[in-house]
Design an enzyme around this catalytic site. Structure first.
Site, PDB file in Angstrom:
ATOM      1  N   SER A   7      44.407  53.498 -18.117  1.00 49.61           N
ATOM      2  CA  SER A   7      44.555  51.972 -18.676  1.00 49.61           C
ATOM      3  C   SER A   7      45.060  51.495 -19.581  1.00 49.61           C
ATOM      4  O   SER A   7      46.037  52.275 -20.319  1.00 49.61           O
ATOM      5  CB  SER A   7      43.112  52.284 -19.997  1.00 49.61           C
ATOM      6  N   HIS A  32      43.847  48.749 -14.834  1.00 49.68           N
ATOM      7  CA  HIS A  32      42.855  49.137 -15.804  1.00 49.68           C
ATOM      8  C   HIS A  32      44.009  48.205 -17.032  1.00 49.68           C
ATOM      9  O   HIS A  32      43.934  48.273 -17.495  1.00 49.68           O
ATOM     10  CB  HIS A  32      41.921  49.868 -15.660  1.00 49.68           C
ATOM     11  N   ASP A  34      42.617  46.268 -20.308  1.00 55.71           N
ATOM     12  CA  ASP A  34      41.042  45.924 -20.900  1.00 55.71           C
ATOM     13  C   ASP A  34      41.514  44.606 -22.158  1.00 55.71           C
ATOM     14  O   ASP A  34      41.812  44.904 -23.041  1.00 55.71           O
ATOM     15  CB  ASP A  34      40.885  46.943 -22.302  1.00 55.71           C
ATOM     16  N   MET A  36      40.164  42.731 -24.788  1.00 54.44           N
ATOM     17  CA  MET A  36      39.149  42.300 -25.778  1.00 54.44           C
ATOM     18  C   MET A  36      39.259  41.338 -26.812  1.00 54.44           C
ATOM     19  O   MET A  36      40.462  40.680 -27.456  1.00 54.44           O
ATOM     20  CB  MET A  36      39.487  43.600 -26.578  1.00 54.44           C
ATOM     21  N   HIS A  65      39.014  43.705 -17.246  1.00 50.74           N
ATOM     22  CA  HIS A  65      38.153  44.195 -17.978  1.00 50.74           C
ATOM     23  C   HIS A  65      38.032  43.293 -18.939  1.00 50.74           C
ATOM     24  O   HIS A  65      38.811  43.701 -20.034  1.00 50.74           O
ATOM     25  CB  HIS A  65      38.122  45.989 -17.745  1.00 50.74           C
ATOM     26  N   MET A  67      35.927  42.275 -21.927  1.00 46.12           N
ATOM     27  CA  MET A  67      35.379  43.141 -23.167  1.00 46.12           C
ATOM     28  C   MET A  67      34.785  42.084 -23.789  1.00 46.12           C
ATOM     29  O   MET A  67      35.818  41.588 -25.095  1.00 46.12           O
ATOM     30  CB  MET A  67      35.219  44.024 -24.006  1.00 46.12           C
ATOM     31  N   MET A 136      29.904  52.389 -18.437  1.00 44.78           N
ATOM     32  CA  MET A 136      30.973  52.938 -20.074  1.00 44.78           C
ATOM     33  C   MET A 136      30.613  53.578 -20.660  1.00 44.78           C
ATOM     34  O   MET A 136      29.193  54.283 -20.642  1.00 44.78           O
ATOM     35  CB  MET A 136      30.659  51.727 -21.147  1.00 44.78           C
ATOM     36  N   ASP A 174      34.884  54.398 -17.320  1.00 46.73           N
ATOM     37  CA  ASP A 174      35.471  53.866 -18.495  1.00 46.73           C
ATOM     38  C   ASP A 174      35.392  54.656 -19.591  1.00 46.73           C
ATOM     39  O   ASP A 174      34.451  54.272 -20.649  1.00 46.73           O
ATOM     40  CB  ASP A 174      35.396  52.515 -17.965  1.00 46.73           C
TER      41      ASP A 174
HETATM   42  C1  DX5 Z   1      37.510  50.784 -23.820  1.00 39.58           C
HETATM   43  C2  DX5 Z   1      38.376  50.767 -22.847  1.00 39.58           C
HETATM   44  C3  DX5 Z   1      38.247  51.893 -21.910  1.00 39.58           C
HETATM   45  C4  DX5 Z   1      39.688  52.371 -22.491  1.00 39.58           C
HETATM   46  C5  DX5 Z   1      39.398  54.225 -21.945  1.00 39.58           C
HETATM   47  O1  DX5 Z   1      37.272  50.162 -24.621  1.00 39.58           O
HETATM   48  O2  DX5 Z   1      37.462  49.918 -21.540  1.00 39.58           O
HETATM   49  O3  DX5 Z   1      38.924  51.459 -21.225  1.00 39.58           O
HETATM   50  O4  DX5 Z   1      40.746  51.920 -22.760  1.00 39.58           O
HETATM   51  O5  DX5 Z   1      40.793  54.788 -23.005  1.00 39.58           O
HETATM   52  P1  DX5 Z   1      40.721  56.015 -22.685  1.00 39.58           P
HETATM   53  O6  DX5 Z   1      40.795  56.711 -21.894  1.00 39.58           O
HETATM   54  O7  DX5 Z   1      41.410  56.645 -23.816  1.00 39.58           O
HETATM   55  O8  DX5 Z   1      39.327  56.384 -23.227  1.00 39.58           O
HETATM   56 ZN    ZN Z   2      38.094  49.487 -19.406  1.00 42.19          ZN
END
Ligand code: DX5
Ligand code: ZN
Length: 215
Positions: A7, A32, A34, A36, A65, A67, A136, A174
């Site tokens: 990620s 990956h 993310d 948000m 991903h 969110m 998750m 994840d």
């Molecule tokens: C959390 C994200 C993850 C996050 C994982 O909301 O979806 O992908 O970046 O990070 P680590 O591996 O540090 O938990």
């Molecule tokens: Zn993620």
């Protein structure tokens, strides 16, 4: 052997190019990414312009991903930015079947992410339409959180559901993935491990990716 999806959320954003070059030289098969929105999750990360730049550096899978609320509004935009896998949250999609069809119609693989409180049973009628289920293992919104131990049971149950339905869905984990839980997750049925902090805070990220892959 697991598919490793580092990620980029945990990368140094001022050195994003270097982070991409490192991943390209590594055994990571997926990037990956993310996204948000500060509404679906209590944090804001990055969006389309950053993904567009990252796409220029790689031919690996771009595992986006989302969110965000109303992800169906942005399917074409993320396709154009370079997503090859587009994951939406079950909790954000009242018309999940339709959303998944729209993602596939754009030539992307369709993923569905489940928050920690959402049981895998909700996917029973739709598992055939899902390329990747993202379980998750932390509450979405932040990197660097502690792995939720109940995840193993969800992986086992989801693996059974996929088997029973004779589907070919991949299971992605994840959040909070480390060398302490990677092997157990793969043994339970995980196919893809997302790792942010574990990869980017490692003294040798390329070696860490190899270790996670061969855990
Ligand atoms: C959390 C994200 C993850 C996050 C994982 O909301 O979806 O992908 O970046 O990070 P680590 O591996 O540090 O938990
Ligand atoms: Zn993620």
């Amino acid at each position: 052997m697991a598919i490793i999806a580092p990620s980029l959320l945990a990368a140094d954003f001022l050195e994003l190019g270097k982070a991409c070059a490192m991943l390209n030289a590594s055994e990571a098969a997926w990037f990956h990414l993310d996204v948000m929105d500060g509404v679906f999750v209590p944090n804001i990360s990055f969006g389309l312009p950053i993904i567009e730049q990252i796409k220029k550096t790689t031919t690996k899978e771009m595992d986006v991903h989302l969110m965000i609320v109303q992800p169906e509004k942005y399917i074409t935009a993320f396709k154009q930015a370079g997503a090859t896998i587009l994951t939406v949250h079950y909790e954000a999609c009242p018309h999940l079947h339709s959303t998944l069809q729209q993602i596939k119609a754009q030539g992307m693989k369709a993923g569905v992410a489940l928050n920690p409180h959402t049981p895998i049973e909700v996917l029973k009628e739709i598992i055939f339409d899902i390329d990747v289920v993202c379980i998750m293992s932390v509450n979405p919104g932040f990197g660097g959180q502690k792995f939720i131990e109940h995840t193993y049971e969800k992986v086992t149950a989801l693996k059974q559901l996929i088997k029973d339905k004779k589907a070919s869905t991949l299971i992605e984990i994840d959040g909070g993935v480390t060398m302490d839980n990677a092997a157990k997750l793969v043994a339970a049925g995980a196919d893809v491990l997302v790792a942010g902090t574990t990869v980017f805070k490692a003294s040798d990220p390329i070696q860490m990716i190899a270790s996670l892959k061969n855990c």
